[in-house]
Design a protein around this motif. Structure first.
Motif, PDB file in Angstrom:
ATOM      1  N   VAL A  42       0.832  -1.197   0.000  1.00 45.91           N
ATOM      2  CA  VAL A  42       0.000   0.000   0.000  1.00 45.91           C
ATOM      3  C   VAL A  42       0.876   1.261   0.000  1.00 45.91           C
ATOM      4  CG1 VAL A  42      -0.315   0.230   2.497  1.00 45.91           C
ATOM      5  CG2 VAL A  42      -2.112   0.982   0.975  1.00 45.91           C
ATOM      6  N   ILE A  46       0.359   4.602  -2.167  1.00 44.40           N
ATOM      7  CA  ILE A  46       0.297   5.937  -1.552  1.00 44.40           C
ATOM      8  C   ILE A  46       1.294   6.868  -2.230  1.00 44.40           C
ATOM      9  CG2 ILE A  46       0.795   7.246   0.560  1.00 44.40           C
ATOM     10  CD1 ILE A  46      -0.316   4.813   2.121  1.00 44.40           C
ATOM     11  N   ILE A  73      -1.448  11.073   5.310  1.00 43.20           N
ATOM     12  CA  ILE A  73      -1.848   9.714   4.924  1.00 43.20           C
ATOM     13  C   ILE A  73      -1.064   8.719   5.769  1.00 43.20           C
ATOM     14  CG2 ILE A  73      -1.947   8.032   3.056  1.00 43.20           C
ATOM     15  CD1 ILE A  73      -2.185  10.426   1.118  1.00 43.20           C
ATOM     16  N   LYS A  74      -1.788   7.977   6.565  1.00 42.23           N
ATOM     17  CA  LYS A  74      -1.183   6.998   7.475  1.00 42.23           C
ATOM     18  C   LYS A  74      -1.180   5.624   6.820  1.00 42.23           C
ATOM     19  CE  LYS A  74      -1.141  10.206  10.644  1.00 42.23           C
ATOM     20  NZ  LYS A  74      -0.269  11.273  10.268  1.00 42.23           N
ATOM     21  N   ALA A  75      -0.004   5.187   6.394  1.00 41.45           N
ATOM     22  CA  ALA A  75       0.117   3.927   5.659  1.00 41.45           C
ATOM     23  C   ALA A  75      -0.353   2.727   6.467  1.00 41.45           C
ATOM     24  CB  ALA A  75       1.562   3.728   5.204  1.00 41.45           C
ATOM     25  N   ARG A  77      -2.595   2.543   8.852  1.00 39.62           N
ATOM     26  CA  ARG A  77      -4.062   2.537   8.959  1.00 39.62           C
ATOM     27  C   ARG A  77      -4.678   2.136   7.620  1.00 39.62           C
ATOM     28  NH1 ARG A  77      -8.287   7.074   8.966  1.00 39.62           N
ATOM     29  NH2 ARG A  77     -10.093   5.977   9.730  1.00 39.62           N
ATOM     30  N   LEU A  78      -4.165   2.718   6.543  1.00 39.47           N
ATOM     31  CA  LEU A  78      -4.695   2.398   5.222  1.00 39.47           C
ATOM     32  C   LEU A  78      -4.467   0.927   4.875  1.00 39.47           C
ATOM     33  CD1 LEU A  78      -6.177   3.541   2.806  1.00 39.47           C
ATOM     34  CD2 LEU A  78      -3.966   4.134   1.819  1.00 39.47           C
ATOM     35  N   LYS A  79      -3.313   0.401   5.263  1.00 41.16           N
ATOM     36  CA  LYS A  79      -3.017  -1.010   5.004  1.00 41.16           C
ATOM     37  C   LYS A  79      -4.023  -1.908   5.731  1.00 41.16           C
ATOM     38  CE  LYS A  79       0.604  -4.480   5.459  1.00 41.16           C
ATOM     39  NZ  LYS A  79       1.930  -4.790   5.945  1.00 41.16           N
ATOM     40  N   VAL A  81      -7.050  -1.136   6.803  1.00 44.10           N
ATOM     41  CA  VAL A  81      -8.376  -0.961   6.197  1.00 44.10           C
ATOM     42  C   VAL A  81      -8.441  -1.671   4.849  1.00 44.10           C
ATOM     43  CG1 VAL A  81      -9.941   0.771   5.202  1.00 44.10           C
ATOM     44  CG2 VAL A  81      -8.882   1.187   7.425  1.00 44.10           C
ATOM     45  N   SER A  82      -7.357  -1.575   4.080  1.00 46.30           N
ATOM     46  CA  SER A  82      -7.298  -2.227   2.773  1.00 46.30           C
ATOM     47  C   SER A  82      -7.410  -3.743   2.908  1.00 46.30           C
ATOM     48  CB  SER A  82      -5.982  -1.854   2.085  1.00 46.30           C
ATOM     49  OG  SER A  82      -5.816  -2.584   0.900  1.00 46.30           O
TER      50      SER A  82
END
Length: 141
Positions: A42, A46, A73-75, A77-79, A81-82
């Motif tokens: 991710v 990003i 952008i918090k990697a 957190r996004l990871k 959620v992804s």
């Protein structure tokens, strides 16, 4: 009242194996989604998005825009959620197919070339959207 409680208890007990099975299946899909995240990080997505977004601001403001985006952008957190979204959206077989494909040289090549492909069709799509918006505005006036 006892009858209602008895029905509720029977329903709960009989649904427990289904809930456990669903939970095990979701856990398996999350595990595969994590493998996908290792193959298609991710963080790379990003960085590509930040690069594309920074190109949309004037040159003298790009460094500021890039800095703000990287801080915002918090990697991790996004990871997370992804991975959950992948597990909730795709079946085990579909996720495994994604992993299998992107773990090949062809899959990696597709991933690397996808931004070029998107950049090639973006101007045409944007023009079509502008025309549609213009037509819409004319019709609602």
């Amino acid at each position: 009242m006892k009858k209602i409680l008895l029905i509720a208890a029977v329903t709960l007990v009989t649904s427990m194996p289904v809930l456990a099975q669903d939970s095990q299946e979701l856990a398996k899909r999350i595990e595969i989604a994590k493998k996908y995240s290792e193959i298609v990080p991710v963080e790379n997505e990003i960085n590509d998005a930040i690069e594309q977004l920074s190109l949309q601001v004037p040159v003298d403001r790009r460094a500021l825009m890039t800095s703000i985006l990287k801080r915002s952008i918090k990697a991790d957190r996004l990871k997370a959620v992804s991975e959950l979204a992948l597990a909730e959206t795709f079946s085990t077989a579909e996720l495994q197919a994604l992993v299998d494909f992107y773990d090949t040289p062809e899959g990696m090549a597709v991933r690397e070339k996808m931004p070029d492909y998107q950049n090639k069709i973006a101007p045409v799509l944007e023009e079509m959207i502008r025309e549609a918006v213009s037509l819409y505005q004319k019709q609602v006036q």
